[in-house]
Design a protein around this motif. Structure first.
Motif, PDB file in Angstrom:
ATOM      1  N   TYR A  43     -12.818 -39.501  45.200  1.00 40.70           N
ATOM      2  CA  TYR A  43     -13.415 -39.067  46.411  1.00 40.70           C
ATOM      3  C   TYR A  43     -14.452 -40.003  45.555  1.00 40.70           C
ATOM      4  N   SER A  45     -17.575 -39.197  46.879  1.00 43.53           N
ATOM      5  CA  SER A  45     -18.675 -38.869  48.000  1.00 43.53           C
ATOM      6  C   SER A  45     -18.842 -37.786  48.059  1.00 43.53           C
ATOM      7  N   GLY A  46     -20.133 -37.309  48.583  1.00 37.24           N
ATOM      8  CA  GLY A  46     -20.214 -36.238  48.639  1.00 37.24           C
ATOM      9  C   GLY A  46     -21.235 -35.164  47.578  1.00 37.24           C
ATOM     10  N   HIS A  47     -22.286 -33.953  47.830  1.00 38.82           N
ATOM     11  CA  HIS A  47     -23.354 -34.042  47.197  1.00 38.82           C
ATOM     12  C   HIS A  47     -23.308 -33.734  46.211  1.00 38.82           C
ATOM     13  N   ASP A  79     -14.397 -30.412  43.437  1.00 38.94           N
ATOM     14  CA  ASP A  79     -14.118 -30.727  45.023  1.00 38.94           C
ATOM     15  C   ASP A  79     -12.648 -32.529  44.948  1.00 38.94           C
ATOM     16  N   HIS A  83      -9.798 -32.490  47.355  1.00 33.76           N
ATOM     17  CA  HIS A  83      -9.339 -33.325  48.205  1.00 33.76           C
ATOM     18  C   HIS A  83      -7.973 -34.598  48.186  1.00 33.76           C
TER      19      HIS A  83
END
Length: 88
Positions: A43, A45-47, A79, A83
């Motif tokens: 994953y 991605s994301g902040h 995170d 995920h």
């Protein structure tokens, strides 16, 4: 031509132990190790991921103190774990 010094040997005061399924199999000692570990994420991605990535790069070039990227790296790892557990 300008040369940018990259400080691959930077270390955090306290390393971060990471792994899968509650097995802490890897020790991340600083920004360079953190960047290598971030590359293994499924994953990307994301902040939290991008904040950790960017701050680790900035730390390696001396733009920010190396400790500034430790907490964002831990958040990105959390995170990734979340995920990964959703995919199971």
């Amino acid at each position: 031509m300008s040369i940018i010094a990259v400080r691959f040997s930077l270390r955090w005061k306290v390393p971060v132990h990471v792994g899968e399924d509650a097995l802490l199999t890897r020790t991340v000692r600083g920004p360079a190790d953190a960047l290598r570990h971030l590359k293994t994420f499924s994953y990307k991605s994301g902040h939290n991921y991008w904040r950790a990535h960017d701050l680790c790069q900035l730390a390696l070039t001396g733009s920010v103190h190396s400790e500034m990227c430790r907490k964002p790296f831990i958040a990105a790892c959390a995170d990734e774990d979340a995920h990964r557990s959703q995919d199971d």
